[in-house]
Motif scaffolding. Structure first.
Motif, PDB file in Angstrom:
ATOM      1  N   LEU A   1      57.772  29.619   0.257  1.00  2.39           N
ATOM      2  CA  LEU A   1      56.894  30.742  -0.031  1.00  2.39           C
ATOM      3  C   LEU A   1      56.791  31.671   1.167  1.00  2.39           C
ATOM      4  O   LEU A   1      56.823  32.900   1.022  1.00  2.39           O
ATOM      5  CB  LEU A   1      55.501  30.232  -0.423  1.00  2.39           C
ATOM      6  N   LEU A   2      56.706  31.109   2.367  1.00  2.00           N
ATOM      7  CA  LEU A   2      56.621  31.915   3.582  1.00  2.00           C
ATOM      8  C   LEU A   2      57.879  32.753   3.773  1.00  2.00           C
ATOM      9  O   LEU A   2      57.809  33.941   4.087  1.00  2.00           O
ATOM     10  CB  LEU A   2      56.381  31.011   4.793  1.00  2.00           C
TER      11      LEU A   2
ATOM     12  N   ARG B   1      59.931  33.719   1.428  1.00  2.00           N
ATOM     13  CA  ARG B   1      59.943  34.728   0.374  1.00  2.00           C
ATOM     14  C   ARG B   1      59.014  35.891   0.715  1.00  2.00           C
ATOM     15  O   ARG B   1      59.352  37.048   0.506  1.00  2.00           O
ATOM     16  CB  ARG B   1      59.521  34.080  -0.948  1.00  2.00           C
ATOM     17  N   GLN B   2      57.841  35.588   1.274  1.00  2.00           N
ATOM     18  CA  GLN B   2      56.894  36.641   1.651  1.00  2.00           C
ATOM     19  C   GLN B   2      57.444  37.498   2.782  1.00  2.00           C
ATOM     20  O   GLN B   2      57.262  38.710   2.798  1.00  2.00           O
ATOM     21  CB  GLN B   2      55.557  36.025   2.057  1.00  2.00           C
ATOM     22  N   LYS B   3      58.143  36.877   3.744  1.00  2.29           N
ATOM     23  CA  LYS B   3      58.727  37.644   4.846  1.00  2.29           C
ATOM     24  C   LYS B   3      59.811  38.584   4.332  1.00  2.29           C
ATOM     25  O   LYS B   3      59.900  39.735   4.761  1.00  2.29           O
ATOM     26  CB  LYS B   3      59.311  36.700   5.895  1.00  2.29           C
TER      27      LYS B   3
ATOM     28  N   ARG C   1      59.993  39.832   1.286  1.00  2.67           N
ATOM     29  CA  ARG C   1      59.325  40.871   0.522  1.00  2.67           C
ATOM     30  C   ARG C   1      58.680  41.901   1.448  1.00  2.67           C
ATOM     31  O   ARG C   1      58.739  43.099   1.196  1.00  2.67           O
ATOM     32  CB  ARG C   1      58.283  40.259  -0.405  1.00  2.67           C
ATOM     33  N   ALA C   2      58.056  41.440   2.539  1.00  2.31           N
ATOM     34  CA  ALA C   2      57.412  42.360   3.480  1.00  2.31           C
ATOM     35  C   ALA C   2      58.440  43.279   4.127  1.00  2.31           C
ATOM     36  O   ALA C   2      58.213  44.473   4.294  1.00  2.31           O
ATOM     37  CB  ALA C   2      56.652  41.577   4.545  1.00  2.31           C
TER      38      ALA C   2
ATOM     39  N   ASP D   1      59.430  45.846   1.515  1.00  2.00           N
ATOM     40  CA  ASP D   1      58.393  46.855   1.322  1.00  2.00           C
ATOM     41  C   ASP D   1      58.362  47.845   2.477  1.00  2.00           C
ATOM     42  O   ASP D   1      58.176  49.044   2.278  1.00  2.00           O
ATOM     43  CB  ASP D   1      57.025  46.197   1.180  1.00  2.00           C
TER      44      ASP D   1
END
Length: 167
Positions: free
Chosen positions: A28-29, A31-33, A35-36, A39
């Protein structure tokens, strides 16, 4: 081509293994990195099209109340009206040159009006929601026939795209 040489053979040891993520939190971490980073790249890029969903705020509910006092035997209605809902307004900002910041938020909804109260107390009107767009923005309906609602050319021009409810 030439011979294939393994990195482990060059350094005389074993090849370093990258540890595979074992738990869901690590995945999850990562994936969030990703995505960030995506963005951030989007907001820095140049975007000349954006699809926005806009919604004006609902009008507030009125109050159904009756006056009941010893001095006023017949009483009567004493409920206040609800407040008007906020509108979504696009305004031209000359400091912008792309729709990148505008398109990051898919839905722009204005707040709803407050509820009326007893003793003829009328409710507060909701604030309007202002969305900044660059000069030269052409606003059109998404659904066919894609009619043009307006164009924002000069700095400070405004266009109401979703009117708030009456209250």
């Amino acid at each position: 081509g030439g011979p294939v040489v393994d990195i482990a053979d060059l350094f005389g040891g074993s090849r370093p293994e990258t540890p595979a993520p074992t738990d869901d939190a690590t995945l999850l971490l990562k994936r969030q990195k990703r995505r960030a980073g995506r963005d951030a790249a989007e907001s820095l890029g140049f975007w000349d099209e954006a699809r926005l969903e806009v919604q004006g705020g609902d009008g507030g509910d009125g109050c159904l109340a009756f006056r009941r006092e010893k001095a006023a035997p017949l009483g009567g209605p004493s409920g206040g009206n609800g407040g008007r809902g906020g509108s979504v307004i696009l305004y031209c900002d000359a400091s912008l040159n792309t729709l990148g910041t505008t398109r990051r938020r898919a839905k722009h909804a204005a707040p709803s009006g407050a509820r009326g109260k007893g003793s003829n107390r009328h409710a507060k009107r909701a604030d309007d929601l202002y969305v900044a767009v660059p000069p030269g923005t052409v606003v059109r309906e998404w659904a066919p026939p894609h009619r043009v609602a307006g164009e924002l050319v000069e700095d400070g021009e405004t266009l109401v795209v979703a009117r708030g409810g009456r209250g």
